[in-house]
Design a protein around this motif. Sequence first.
Motif, PDB file in Angstrom:
ATOM      1  N   PRO A  20      -0.607 -29.860 -29.291  1.00 14.40           N
ATOM      2  CA  PRO A  20      -1.317 -30.900 -30.052  1.00 14.40           C
ATOM      3  C   PRO A  20      -1.097 -32.330 -29.544  1.00 14.40           C
ATOM      4  CG  PRO A  20      -0.515 -29.235 -31.549  1.00 14.40           C
ATOM      5  CD  PRO A  20       0.054 -28.908 -30.197  1.00 14.40           C
ATOM      6  N   PRO A  21       0.123 -32.754 -29.174  1.00 11.54           N
ATOM      7  CA  PRO A  21       0.273 -34.122 -28.658  1.00 11.54           C
ATOM      8  C   PRO A  21      -0.481 -34.358 -27.345  1.00 11.54           C
ATOM      9  CG  PRO A  21       2.413 -33.250 -29.305  1.00 11.54           C
ATOM     10  CD  PRO A  21       1.427 -32.118 -29.373  1.00 11.54           C
ATOM     11  N   ARG A  22      -0.487 -33.350 -26.491  1.00 10.92           N
ATOM     12  CA  ARG A  22      -1.230 -33.473 -25.228  1.00 10.92           C
ATOM     13  C   ARG A  22      -2.731 -33.523 -25.493  1.00 10.92           C
ATOM     14  NH1 ARG A  22       1.819 -29.540 -20.858  1.00 10.92           N
ATOM     15  NH2 ARG A  22       3.533 -30.978 -20.458  1.00 10.92           N
ATOM     16  N   ARG A  23      -3.195 -32.675 -26.407  1.00 12.32           N
ATOM     17  CA  ARG A  23      -4.620 -32.661 -26.761  1.00 12.32           C
ATOM     18  C   ARG A  23      -5.040 -34.018 -27.331  1.00 12.32           C
ATOM     19  NH1 ARG A  23      -4.881 -28.416 -30.497  1.00 12.32           N
ATOM     20  NH2 ARG A  23      -4.184 -27.145 -28.773  1.00 12.32           N
ATOM     21  N   LYS A  24      -4.176 -34.617 -28.137  1.00 15.11           N
ATOM     22  CA  LYS A  24      -4.467 -35.933 -28.711  1.00 15.11           C
ATOM     23  C   LYS A  24      -4.575 -36.984 -27.613  1.00 15.11           C
ATOM     24  CE  LYS A  24      -2.765 -39.395 -31.889  1.00 15.11           C
ATOM     25  NZ  LYS A  24      -1.685 -39.850 -32.741  1.00 15.11           N
ATOM     26  N   ALA A  25      -3.676 -36.939 -26.627  1.00 21.37           N
ATOM     27  CA  ALA A  25      -3.719 -37.892 -25.514  1.00 21.37           C
ATOM     28  C   ALA A  25      -5.016 -37.757 -24.715  1.00 21.37           C
ATOM     29  CB  ALA A  25      -2.506 -37.700 -24.601  1.00 21.37           C
ATOM     30  N   VAL A  26      -5.455 -36.521 -24.489  1.00 25.31           N
ATOM     31  CA  VAL A  26      -6.703 -36.289 -23.767  1.00 25.31           C
ATOM     32  C   VAL A  26      -7.881 -36.834 -24.569  1.00 25.31           C
ATOM     33  CG1 VAL A  26      -8.293 -34.513 -22.930  1.00 25.31           C
ATOM     34  CG2 VAL A  26      -5.850 -34.319 -22.442  1.00 25.31           C
ATOM     35  N   ASN A  27      -7.908 -36.544 -25.859  1.00 23.19           N
ATOM     36  CA  ASN A  27      -9.003 -37.034 -26.700  1.00 23.19           C
ATOM     37  C   ASN A  27      -9.050 -38.559 -26.725  1.00 23.19           C
ATOM     38  OD1 ASN A  27     -10.177 -34.588 -27.464  1.00 23.19           O
ATOM     39  ND2 ASN A  27      -8.680 -34.272 -29.079  1.00 23.19           N
ATOM     40  N   GLU A  28      -7.889 -39.205 -26.762  1.00 18.47           N
ATOM     41  CA  GLU A  28      -7.850 -40.669 -26.740  1.00 18.47           C
ATOM     42  C   GLU A  28      -8.375 -41.211 -25.415  1.00 18.47           C
ATOM     43  OE1 GLU A  28      -3.824 -41.653 -27.752  1.00 18.47           O
ATOM     44  OE2 GLU A  28      -4.156 -41.270 -29.883  1.00 18.47           O
ATOM     45  N   ALA A  29      -8.037 -40.545 -24.304  1.00 16.97           N
ATOM     46  CA  ALA A  29      -8.541 -40.972 -22.992  1.00 16.97           C
ATOM     47  C   ALA A  29     -10.055 -40.794 -22.915  1.00 16.97           C
ATOM     48  CB  ALA A  29      -7.858 -40.188 -21.874  1.00 16.97           C
ATOM     49  N   VAL A  30     -10.550 -39.700 -23.475  1.00 16.28           N
ATOM     50  CA  VAL A  30     -11.994 -39.444 -23.464  1.00 16.28           C
ATOM     51  C   VAL A  30     -12.723 -40.515 -24.275  1.00 16.28           C
ATOM     52  CG1 VAL A  30     -13.800 -37.880 -24.283  1.00 16.28           C
ATOM     53  CG2 VAL A  30     -11.852 -36.977 -23.011  1.00 16.28           C
ATOM     54  N   ARG A  31     -12.228 -40.793 -25.465  1.00 14.74           N
ATOM     55  CA  ARG A  31     -12.878 -41.797 -26.320  1.00 14.74           C
ATOM     56  C   ARG A  31     -12.676 -43.210 -25.795  1.00 14.74           C
ATOM     57  NH1 ARG A  31     -10.578 -38.634 -30.440  1.00 14.74           N
ATOM     58  NH2 ARG A  31      -8.967 -40.195 -30.702  1.00 14.74           N
ATOM     59  N   GLY A  32     -11.633 -43.420 -25.006  1.00 12.75           N
ATOM     60  CA  GLY A  32     -11.312 -44.751 -24.505  1.00 12.75           C
ATOM     61  C   GLY A  32     -11.844 -44.998 -23.107  1.00 12.75           C
ATOM     62  N   VAL A  33     -10.961 -44.842 -22.114  1.00 12.78           N
ATOM     63  CA  VAL A  33     -11.285 -45.256 -20.747  1.00 12.78           C
ATOM     64  C   VAL A  33     -12.372 -44.424 -20.079  1.00 12.78           C
ATOM     65  CG1 VAL A  33      -9.072 -46.359 -20.336  1.00 12.78           C
ATOM     66  CG2 VAL A  33      -9.337 -43.950 -19.782  1.00 12.78           C
ATOM     67  N   LEU A  34     -12.452 -43.124 -20.374  1.00  9.44           N
ATOM     68  CA  LEU A  34     -13.480 -42.316 -19.706  1.00  9.44           C
ATOM     69  C   LEU A  34     -14.874 -42.611 -20.237  1.00  9.44           C
ATOM     70  CD1 LEU A  34     -11.753 -38.861 -19.203  1.00  9.44           C
ATOM     71  CD2 LEU A  34     -12.167 -40.660 -17.533  1.00  9.44           C
ATOM     72  N   THR A  35     -14.968 -43.059 -21.462  1.00  8.03           N
ATOM     73  CA  THR A  35     -16.260 -43.442 -22.017  1.00  8.03           C
ATOM     74  C   THR A  35     -16.654 -44.841 -21.559  1.00  8.03           C
ATOM     75  OG1 THR A  35     -15.890 -42.068 -23.953  1.00  8.03           O
ATOM     76  CG2 THR A  35     -17.529 -43.785 -24.174  1.00  8.03           C
ATOM     77  N   ALA A  36     -15.678 -45.723 -21.433  1.00 10.94           N
ATOM     78  CA  ALA A  36     -15.960 -47.128 -21.147  1.00 10.94           C
ATOM     79  C   ALA A  36     -16.019 -47.458 -19.660  1.00 10.94           C
ATOM     80  CB  ALA A  36     -14.911 -48.007 -21.818  1.00 10.94           C
ATOM     81  N   ARG A  37     -15.055 -46.967 -18.882  1.00  8.12           N
ATOM     82  CA  ARG A  37     -14.982 -47.375 -17.470  1.00  8.12           C
ATOM     83  C   ARG A  37     -14.387 -46.281 -16.579  1.00  8.12           C
ATOM     84  NH1 ARG A  37      -9.711 -49.397 -17.008  1.00  8.12           N
ATOM     85  NH2 ARG A  37      -8.731 -49.645 -19.025  1.00  8.12           N
ATOM     86  N   PRO A  38     -15.074 -45.170 -16.450  1.00  9.41           N
ATOM     87  CA  PRO A  38     -14.522 -44.035 -15.706  1.00  9.41           C
ATOM     88  C   PRO A  38     -14.345 -44.275 -14.207  1.00  9.41           C
ATOM     89  CG  PRO A  38     -16.805 -43.621 -16.237  1.00  9.41           C
ATOM     90  CD  PRO A  38     -16.408 -44.875 -16.959  1.00  9.41           C
ATOM     91  N   LEU A  39     -15.121 -45.190 -13.636  1.00  6.92           N
ATOM     92  CA  LEU A  39     -14.989 -45.454 -12.198  1.00  6.92           C
ATOM     93  C   LEU A  39     -13.794 -46.359 -11.886  1.00  6.92           C
ATOM     94  CD1 LEU A  39     -18.752 -45.941 -11.301  1.00  6.92           C
ATOM     95  CD2 LEU A  39     -17.281 -44.011 -10.671  1.00  6.92           C
ATOM     96  N   ASP A  40     -13.266 -47.023 -12.908  1.00 10.14           N
ATOM     97  CA  ASP A  40     -12.150 -47.949 -12.703  1.00 10.14           C
ATOM     98  C   ASP A  40     -10.795 -47.305 -12.905  1.00 10.14           C
ATOM     99  OD1 ASP A  40     -14.050 -49.908 -12.288  1.00 10.14           O
ATOM    100  OD2 ASP A  40     -13.985 -50.613 -14.359  1.00 10.14           O
ATOM    101  N   VAL A  41     -10.750 -46.141 -13.508  1.00  2.00           N
ATOM    102  CA  VAL A  41      -9.463 -45.486 -13.767  1.00  2.00           C
ATOM    103  C   VAL A  41      -9.369 -44.230 -12.909  1.00  2.00           C
ATOM    104  CG1 VAL A  41      -9.289 -46.363 -16.114  1.00  2.00           C
ATOM    105  CG2 VAL A  41     -10.375 -44.164 -15.730  1.00  2.00           C
ATOM    106  N   GLY A  42      -8.191 -43.696 -12.819  1.00  2.00           N
ATOM    107  CA  GLY A  42      -7.993 -42.492 -12.028  1.00  2.00           C
ATOM    108  C   GLY A  42      -8.063 -42.785 -10.540  1.00  2.00           C
ATOM    109  N   GLU A  43      -7.909 -41.754  -9.772  1.00  2.00           N
ATOM    110  CA  GLU A  43      -7.955 -41.868  -8.316  1.00  2.00           C
ATOM    111  C   GLU A  43      -8.874 -40.798  -7.763  1.00  2.00           C
ATOM    112  OE1 GLU A  43      -4.071 -39.053  -7.407  1.00  2.00           O
ATOM    113  OE2 GLU A  43      -3.807 -41.206  -7.465  1.00  2.00           O
ATOM    114  N   ILE A  44      -9.463 -41.068  -6.622  1.00  2.00           N
ATOM    115  CA  ILE A  44     -10.322 -40.064  -5.989  1.00  2.00           C
ATOM    116  C   ILE A  44      -9.428 -38.948  -5.470  1.00  2.00           C
ATOM    117  CG2 ILE A  44     -11.873 -39.587  -4.074  1.00  2.00           C
ATOM    118  CD1 ILE A  44     -13.074 -42.334  -4.461  1.00  2.00           C
ATOM    119  N   PHE A  45      -9.726 -37.746  -5.902  1.00  2.00           N
ATOM    120  CA  PHE A  45      -8.935 -36.575  -5.547  1.00  2.00           C
ATOM    121  C   PHE A  45      -9.579 -35.812  -4.400  1.00  2.00           C
ATOM    122  CE2 PHE A  45      -7.697 -32.086  -6.432  1.00  2.00           C
ATOM    123  CZ  PHE A  45      -6.336 -32.227  -6.223  1.00  2.00           C
ATOM    124  N   GLU A  46     -10.919 -35.736  -4.422  1.00  2.00           N
ATOM    125  CA  GLU A  46     -11.645 -34.979  -3.403  1.00  2.00           C
ATOM    126  C   GLU A  46     -13.063 -35.514  -3.290  1.00  2.00           C
ATOM    127  OE1 GLU A  46     -13.306 -30.646  -3.830  1.00  2.00           O
ATOM    128  OE2 GLU A  46     -11.160 -30.547  -3.385  1.00  2.00           O
TER     129      GLU A  46
END
Length: 85
Positions: A20-46
């Motif tokens: 549950p804590p990990r699922r909550k962190a993922v949901n917060e990332a989805v509602r936050g940075v991945l919805t707002a600015r997905p090209l600015d966060v994370g790193e290119i993996f492939e």
Amino acid sequence: MSYKVVVLDDARRGMASLTPPRRKAVNEAVRGVLTARPLDVGEIFEGKGPTALRRLVLSQAGVSISYRVFPDRVEVRIVWLIGHP
């Protein structure tokens, strides 16, 4: 501009196996940075360009989110989730 986030089947199965804590962190990332600015966060993996496979590491929660961004569709597709010890 808000991106639509689509969770693919493999990622759904991964989400179901998270604590549950990990699922909550993922949901917060989805509602936050991945919805707002997905090209600015994370790193290119492939790959290259905006549709390259990207990885966002949530180190506090011990989870990596792998996703692709489709700017022309204003869409983010979460490909898989990996929990780390």
